[in-house]
Design an enzyme around this catalytic site. Sequence first.
Site, PDB file in Angstrom:
ATOM      1  N   ARG A  58     -10.633 -11.333 -23.582  1.00 37.57           N
ATOM      2  CA  ARG A  58      -9.772 -11.304 -24.771  1.00 37.57           C
ATOM      3  C   ARG A  58     -10.335 -10.439 -25.892  1.00 37.57           C
ATOM      4  O   ARG A  58      -9.629 -10.148 -26.860  1.00 37.57           O
ATOM      5  CB  ARG A  58      -9.432 -12.727 -25.207  1.00 37.57           C
ATOM      6  CG  ARG A  58      -8.458 -13.391 -24.206  1.00 37.57           C
ATOM      7  CD  ARG A  58      -8.122 -14.799 -24.598  1.00 37.57           C
ATOM      8  NE  ARG A  58      -9.285 -15.652 -24.679  1.00 37.57           N
ATOM      9  CZ  ARG A  58      -9.875 -16.221 -23.631  1.00 37.57           C
ATOM     10  NH1 ARG A  58      -9.406 -16.030 -22.402  1.00 37.57           N
ATOM     11  NH2 ARG A  58     -10.930 -16.977 -23.777  1.00 37.57           N
ATOM     12  N   GLU A  95     -23.372 -24.062 -20.868  1.00 38.61           N
ATOM     13  CA  GLU A  95     -23.648 -25.496 -20.938  1.00 38.61           C
ATOM     14  C   GLU A  95     -24.327 -25.945 -19.633  1.00 38.61           C
ATOM     15  O   GLU A  95     -25.301 -26.679 -19.656  1.00 38.61           O
ATOM     16  CB  GLU A  95     -22.332 -26.237 -21.159  1.00 38.61           C
ATOM     17  CG  GLU A  95     -22.524 -27.649 -21.656  1.00 38.61           C
ATOM     18  CD  GLU A  95     -21.193 -28.328 -21.918  1.00 38.61           C
ATOM     19  OE1 GLU A  95     -20.149 -27.645 -21.866  1.00 38.61           O
ATOM     20  OE2 GLU A  95     -21.207 -29.553 -22.138  1.00 38.61           O
TER      21      GLU A  95
HETATM   22  P1  AMP Z   1     -19.401 -18.809 -26.569  1.00 39.72           P
HETATM   23  O1  AMP Z   1     -20.278 -17.947 -25.737  1.00 39.72           O
HETATM   24  O2  AMP Z   1     -19.636 -20.268 -26.381  1.00 39.72           O
HETATM   25  O3  AMP Z   1     -19.442 -18.407 -28.043  1.00 39.72           O
HETATM   26  O4  AMP Z   1     -17.909 -18.624 -26.065  1.00 39.72           O
HETATM   27  C1  AMP Z   1     -17.199 -17.532 -26.429  1.00 39.72           C
HETATM   28  C2  AMP Z   1     -16.325 -17.017 -25.327  1.00 39.72           C
HETATM   29  O5  AMP Z   1     -15.616 -18.063 -24.670  1.00 39.72           O
HETATM   30  C3  AMP Z   1     -15.293 -16.075 -25.893  1.00 39.72           C
HETATM   31  O6  AMP Z   1     -15.197 -14.962 -25.041  1.00 39.72           O
HETATM   32  C4  AMP Z   1     -14.024 -16.887 -25.935  1.00 39.72           C
HETATM   33  O7  AMP Z   1     -12.955 -16.116 -25.482  1.00 39.72           O
HETATM   34  C5  AMP Z   1     -14.251 -18.060 -25.018  1.00 39.72           C
HETATM   35  N1  AMP Z   1     -13.962 -19.365 -25.650  1.00 39.72           N
HETATM   36  C6  AMP Z   1     -14.871 -20.336 -25.913  1.00 39.72           C
HETATM   37  N2  AMP Z   1     -14.294 -21.410 -26.417  1.00 39.72           N
HETATM   38  C7  AMP Z   1     -12.985 -21.146 -26.509  1.00 39.72           C
HETATM   39  C8  AMP Z   1     -11.836 -21.869 -26.970  1.00 39.72           C
HETATM   40  N3  AMP Z   1     -11.927 -23.130 -27.460  1.00 39.72           N
HETATM   41  N4  AMP Z   1     -10.635 -21.267 -26.921  1.00 39.72           N
HETATM   42  C9  AMP Z   1     -10.526 -20.006 -26.432  1.00 39.72           C
HETATM   43  N5  AMP Z   1     -11.550 -19.282 -25.975  1.00 39.72           N
HETATM   44  C10 AMP Z   1     -12.774 -19.831 -26.016  1.00 39.72           C
END
Ligand code: AMP
Length: 170
Positions: A58, A95
């Site tokens: 995205r 996680e």
């Molecule tokens: P993180 O590495 O945990 O910061 O997760 C970020 C990535 O996961 C991004 O590429 C987001 O598109 C996706 N992502 C994580 N949580 C969500 C959420 N609640 N809704 C949509 N996309 C998410």
Amino acid sequence: MDFKSYIRDVPDFPKKGIVFKDITPLLQDYKALKAASEHLVDGLLETKIDKVVGMESRGFLFGPMLAERLQAGFVPIRKPGKLPYKTLSEAYDLEYGTDTLEIHIDGIEKGEKVLIHDDVLATGGTAMAAGKLVEKLGGEIVQFSFLIELSFLNGREKIKSHPVNSLITY
Ligand code: AMP
């Protein structure tokens, strides 16, 4: 503009317990789409930016749009095995377990100014890995840019050595 009204919460997607922030209502609406991309480049129009880096998948939606507005090129960061040419890889913690991101080795030249963009900042693992790839290639991170920040997950903490901008905060 009330951007939050264009974000749809989808509970238990893609798995139980996750509330997915669906940005497709915002993408579907021309006025919201235009206003969001304008706000994301606000304050950067006088700043030199050579490349916008977007994370799969995205980050590819707004990434090239922001790049065009900033008169910069766009560079994709993808999951392993998706990029056709020679790549540099960076593993990061999830996680449960680890994941890897890749960038083309010629995507960024030493000293180039880079904006890193993704749709959502959650725990910050993805953004931190993207930042490492950019810096390994010699790029200088100007800003981390997100449409949405889930501030309760403290992702900002992982990337706080650089400016972080988000349009919508939960
Ligand atoms: P993180 O590495 O945990 O910061 O997760 C970020 C990535 O996961 C991004 O590429 C987001 O598109 C996706 N992502 C994580 N949580 C969500 C959420 N609640 N809704 C949509 N996309 C998410």
